[in-house]
Scaffold this active site. Structure first.
Site, short mmCIF file in Angstrom:
data_model
loop_
_atom_site.label_atom_id
_atom_site.label_comp_id
_atom_site.label_asym_id
_atom_site.label_seq_id
_atom_site.Cartn_x
_atom_site.Cartn_y
_atom_site.Cartn_z
N HIS A 134 0.68 -1.07 -0.08
CA HIS A 134 -0.01 -0.10 -0.04
C HIS A 134 0.93 1.27 0.16
O HIS A 134 0.21 2.30 -0.25
CB HIS A 134 -1.09 0.14 1.33
CG HIS A 134 -1.95 -1.15 1.06
ND1 HIS A 134 -3.02 -1.05 0.25
CD2 HIS A 134 -2.25 -2.18 1.69
CE1 HIS A 134 -3.79 -2.13 0.29
NE2 HIS A 134 -3.26 -2.93 1.29
N ALA B 273 -7.96 -5.16 7.94
CA ALA B 273 -8.84 -4.30 7.19
C ALA B 273 -9.55 -4.96 6.05
O ALA B 273 -10.52 -4.91 5.87
CB ALA B 273 -8.17 -3.17 6.53
#
Length: 267
Positions: A49, A178
């Site tokens: 990410h 997540a």
């Protein structure tokens, strides 16, 4: 074994010791070195990410090398060519995201091993990992020093968890809160009671199988809860979030109408 090939992080996982880590998303060697001087047991350098190139990862590995904090590299995905590059620049411990099946886990293991045990491409003479050919018998020794962690972060992966845990060469399984909460139907809500129940059950299953269990929890109470459940490598913060919160907190000291730091994100 050559001292450069020892992996204290892996050895401590084998012993079941708890290791506290920090997530690095800032993509700079300068910030990585600052984190390494803080004394965390391990540092996750994020290539999934965070916008890290292979060269960025390389420079961060160099920056933390003089310190005791052990670098863990998370590439954007677990393809054979990318794993080869990350290992060649000197990573000893990898965290591979989005591993949903035992077949995927076996492919990742194969990508980290030289023939005849796997399919890693041979290029030690031009690789930092072998100190450009200066580590004698590198290919014969390196497998024992590699630590391979995979992320379980979907309902499919949970359904296949026992089979993934049976794959030889997987040293630990990391629960991705997540993505997992989103996959379970609770997006941006890893704290939901059902998600928490599944996280606890999964951690206990991982440890019962003799593997290390990992987690990222930016909230201290969640980190403590994971440790109580048996997690033995836990990241307790993200550098960019800590920086952002510190900026907010400092500004709030001098400007009215500011409410101070907030916990941001799904971790």
């Amino acid at each position: 074994m050559n001292a450069l090939l020892t992996n204290p992080f892996k050895e401590r996982l084998r012993k079941g010791e708890v290791q506290i880590g920090l997530w690095l998303s800032s993509t700079t060697a300068y910030m990585a070195e600052i984190a390494a001087t803080s004394g965390y047991d391990w540092l996750l350098i994020d290539g999934e990410h965070a916008p890290n190139t292979i060269q960025d990862l390389y420079h961060q590995l160099q920056a933390v090398a003089p310190y005791a904090s052990h670098p863990v590299i998370r590439p954007v995905e677990g393809s054979k060519p990318l794993i080869k590059q990350v290992l060649d620049i000197g990573a000893q411990t990898l965290l591979i995201p989005m591993v949903d099946t035992a077949d995927q886990a076996r492919q990742v293991v194969s990508a980290t091993r030289y023939p005849p045990y796997g399919e890693r491409g041979v290029g030690a003479s031009v690789a930092r990992a072998a100190r450009w050919g200066r580590i004698e018998n590198y290919m014969a020794q390196v497998n024992d020093s590699l630590c391979l962690l995979v992320q379980v972060e979907s309902k499919t992966a949970l359904d296949n968890l026992d089979e993934i845990l049976d794959v030889e060469g997987i040293d630990g399984v990391f629960i991705g809160p997540a993505d997992l909460s989103a996959s379970l139907g609770y997006p941006d809500n890893a704290g939901h009671q059902e998600v928490q129940r599944i996280i606890e059950t999964s951690i206990r299953r991982i440890r019962a199988a003799g593997k290390a269990a990992g987690f990222l929890a930016v909230a201290p109470d969640m980190a403590q809860q994971c440790l109580a459940w048996g997690t033995n490598f836990v990241a307790v913060g993200v550098d960019t979030m800590l920086y952002s919160d510190a900026l907010d907190q400092r500004l709030a000291m001098f400007k009215s109408g500011k409410n101070g730091p907030r916990v941001k994100g799904s971790y």
